[in-house]
Write a protein that holds these residues in place. Structure first.
Motif, short mmCIF file in Angstrom:
data_model
loop_
_atom_site.label_atom_id
_atom_site.label_comp_id
_atom_site.label_asym_id
_atom_site.label_seq_id
_atom_site.Cartn_x
_atom_site.Cartn_y
_atom_site.Cartn_z
N GLU A 1 0.83 -1.20 0.00
CA GLU A 1 0.00 0.00 0.00
C GLU A 1 0.87 1.25 0.00
OE1 GLU A 1 -2.36 -0.61 3.46
OE2 GLU A 1 -3.73 -2.03 2.48
N LEU A 2 1.97 1.19 0.72
CA LEU A 2 2.92 2.30 0.75
C LEU A 2 3.49 2.55 -0.65
CD1 LEU A 2 4.92 4.32 2.12
CD2 LEU A 2 6.34 2.34 2.69
N LEU A 3 3.91 1.48 -1.31
CA LEU A 3 4.46 1.62 -2.66
C LEU A 3 3.43 2.19 -3.62
CD1 LEU A 3 6.44 -1.76 -2.95
CD2 LEU A 3 7.40 0.51 -2.54
N ASP A 4 2.20 1.69 -3.51
CA ASP A 4 1.14 2.19 -4.38
C ASP A 4 0.89 3.69 -4.16
OD1 ASP A 4 0.81 -0.32 -5.43
OD2 ASP A 4 -0.96 -0.82 -4.22
N GLY A 5 0.88 4.08 -2.88
CA GLY A 5 0.63 5.48 -2.54
C GLY A 5 1.74 6.39 -3.02
N VAL A 6 2.99 5.97 -2.82
CA VAL A 6 4.12 6.80 -3.26
C VAL A 6 4.16 6.88 -4.79
CG1 VAL A 6 6.64 6.98 -3.32
CG2 VAL A 6 5.48 6.35 -1.18
N GLN A 7 3.86 5.76 -5.47
CA GLN A 7 3.85 5.79 -6.93
C GLN A 7 2.81 6.77 -7.45
OE1 GLN A 7 6.00 3.84 -9.23
NE2 GLN A 7 5.26 5.71 -10.24
N ALA A 8 1.64 6.78 -6.81
CA ALA A 8 0.57 7.70 -7.22
C ALA A 8 1.01 9.15 -7.04
CB ALA A 8 -0.70 7.42 -6.41
N GLU A 9 1.71 9.42 -5.94
CA GLU A 9 2.20 10.79 -5.69
C GLU A 9 3.28 11.18 -6.69
OE1 GLU A 9 1.01 13.03 -3.47
OE2 GLU A 9 -0.56 11.57 -3.05
N LEU A 10 4.17 10.22 -7.01
CA LEU A 10 5.21 10.51 -8.00
C LEU A 10 4.60 10.80 -9.36
CD1 LEU A 10 7.84 7.74 -7.08
CD2 LEU A 10 8.16 10.22 -6.82
N ASP A 11 3.59 10.00 -9.74
CA ASP A 11 2.94 10.21 -11.02
C ASP A 11 2.28 11.56 -11.08
OD1 ASP A 11 3.76 7.67 -11.72
OD2 ASP A 11 1.83 6.71 -11.34
N LYS A 12 1.65 11.94 -9.97
CA LYS A 12 0.96 13.23 -9.91
C LYS A 12 1.95 14.39 -10.04
CE LYS A 12 -1.91 13.44 -6.52
NZ LYS A 12 -2.40 13.66 -5.13
N ALA A 13 3.09 14.25 -9.32
CA ALA A 13 4.10 15.30 -9.34
C ALA A 13 4.79 15.42 -10.69
CB ALA A 13 5.15 15.05 -8.24
N ALA A 14 4.84 14.31 -11.43
CA ALA A 14 5.53 14.32 -12.73
C ALA A 14 4.71 14.94 -13.84
CB ALA A 14 5.92 12.88 -13.11
N LYS A 15 3.41 15.13 -13.62
CA LYS A 15 2.54 15.68 -14.67
C LYS A 15 2.78 17.18 -14.89
CE LYS A 15 -1.17 12.31 -14.14
NZ LYS A 15 -2.56 12.09 -13.68
#
Length: 374
Positions: free
Chosen positions: A360-374
């Motif tokens: 769940e931690l990995l999923d959450g961090v990946q979502a944040e990274l994707d959001k920040a990369a946009k």
């Protein structure tokens, strides 16, 4: 230091109070600093579940996430950077305690990736990475007490890395953990390491034992139902008390005395999972009933607050109770509740729980990274 009479009494009885919680918000708000300065807290533990909760609060980590995304960090690199930064900063907060207690307390734990719980080589490698990543002398690397974790504990200790051994449920496994620690110290001595610089605690889990055994006791009907009812809420404390008895035995042997003469420190028992799960029980019982010299009790904030408010500390509540504790475990066996089955199941579930939280931690961090990369 603390002005709270209950927490002071606990500390005076030889119990080190550690907080089982860490987040960036606790660091930036000064809440952790206050707990150390005024709340009697002399250490901090973390685990994948705690980090998952902390990092789900995106706001505290936004700035770092944006930088990691800009740097094109991989998911594992991002999680490593975020968790080690929190632990490093917490280590700095606890450094005065570390120095004042001759390196014993003032410790902050960080756990190896739970997916490595059955990977000896991977655990050893990541323990070194975490040691180097946090880069603080008061950090502890947490290693699960799986069968595969035992040689990893010895090798990590031999390398001079201080270790918090976690997910210990059974007395046999606890004895194997202490043996792994002594083996590591002997190897460290052979390698010319300064044994006085190596610290270890062994995290013996308490409330989860009651949760599982109480469930099995509730399922008993007929002529044994009354006997089963009387045993509810007793197994966790009995198990921990017998663990302390084992600790006293191991750390009085000639093998230990030889290491102690060369500067080694004992591996202290740490009571983990001390938050009460069943509201029918006193909310401080895994603290007040497990008081003895030289132990650590790592508490969630709610339990720490309860002890400060109404915990009754009456001195040593462990030594002198070994016969009674043995009888509790014997009585459970007579009712058909297998101690070995319970502890094996709890270890399996503990690993699965941490793996789930890590996912769940990995999923959450990946979502944040994707959001920040946009």
């Amino acid at each position: 230091m603390t002005d709270n009479a209950n927490l002071k009494a606990l500390s005076d009885a030889g119990v080190s109070i550690w907080l089982d919680d860490l987040s960036r918000e606790a660091l930036t708000s000064g809440r952790l600093q206050d707990a150390v300065k005024n709340g009697g807290v002399v250490g901090v533990t973390t685990n994948p579940s705690i980090f998952q909760v902390a990092l789900s609060d995106g706001e505290s980590y936004n700035e770092q996430v944006s930088k990691l995304a800009a740097d094109r960090a991989t998911l594992d690199e991002a999680v490593f950077a975020m968790t080690t930064e929190d632990v490093r900063n917490a280590c700095d907060v606890l450094m005065p305690v570390f120095e004042a207690t001759d390196r014993t307390d003032g410790r902050v734990s960080i756990e190896v990736d739970p997916r490595l719980a059955k990977d000896t080589e991977g655990t050893v490698a990541q323990a070194k990475q975490l040691r180097d990543g946090v880069d603080r002398p008061n950090a502890l690397v947490k290693i699960p007490a799986t069968v595969e974790g035992l040689p990893a504990i010895s090798r990590t200790i031999a390398d001079g890395i201080s270790v918090n051994v976690t997910l210990i449920f059974s007395l046999d496994r606890y004895r194997a953990v202490m043996n792994a620690y002594l083996t590591g110290l002997e190897q460290a001595r052979e390698a010319g390491k300064d044994l006085s610089q190596i610290e270890s605690v062994a995290s013996f889990f308490v409330s989860r034992v009651d949760t599982e055994i109480d469930k099995r006791l509730d399922a008993i009907t007929g002529k044994d139902a009354e006997a089963a009812k009387k045993l509810k809420g007793k197994a966790g404390i009995a198990n921990a008390r017998l663990a302390y008895q084992a600790y006293e035995e191991v750390f009085s042997t000639p093998r230990w005395k030889n290491l102690e003469a060369d500067g080694a420190k004992p591996q202290r028992p740490l009571w983990a999972s001390t938050g009460v799960k069943d509201p029918a029980y006193p909310d401080t019982m895994y603290v007040t009933e497990l008081v003895a010299p030289g132990v650590v009790n790592t508490m969630p904030q709610k339990t720490l607050d309860a002890v400060a408010d109404h915990g009754e500390i009456t001195g040593d509540t462990i030594t002198g109770n070994y016969e009674e504790a043995t009888e509790v475990l014997d009585a459970l066996e007579r009712l058909g509740i297998s101690y070995s089955d319970v502890t094996a199941q709890l270890e399996k579930e503990g690993i699965e729980k941490f793996e789930k939280s890590w996912g769940e931690l990995l999923d959450g961090v990946q979502a944040e990274l994707d959001k920040a990369a946009k």
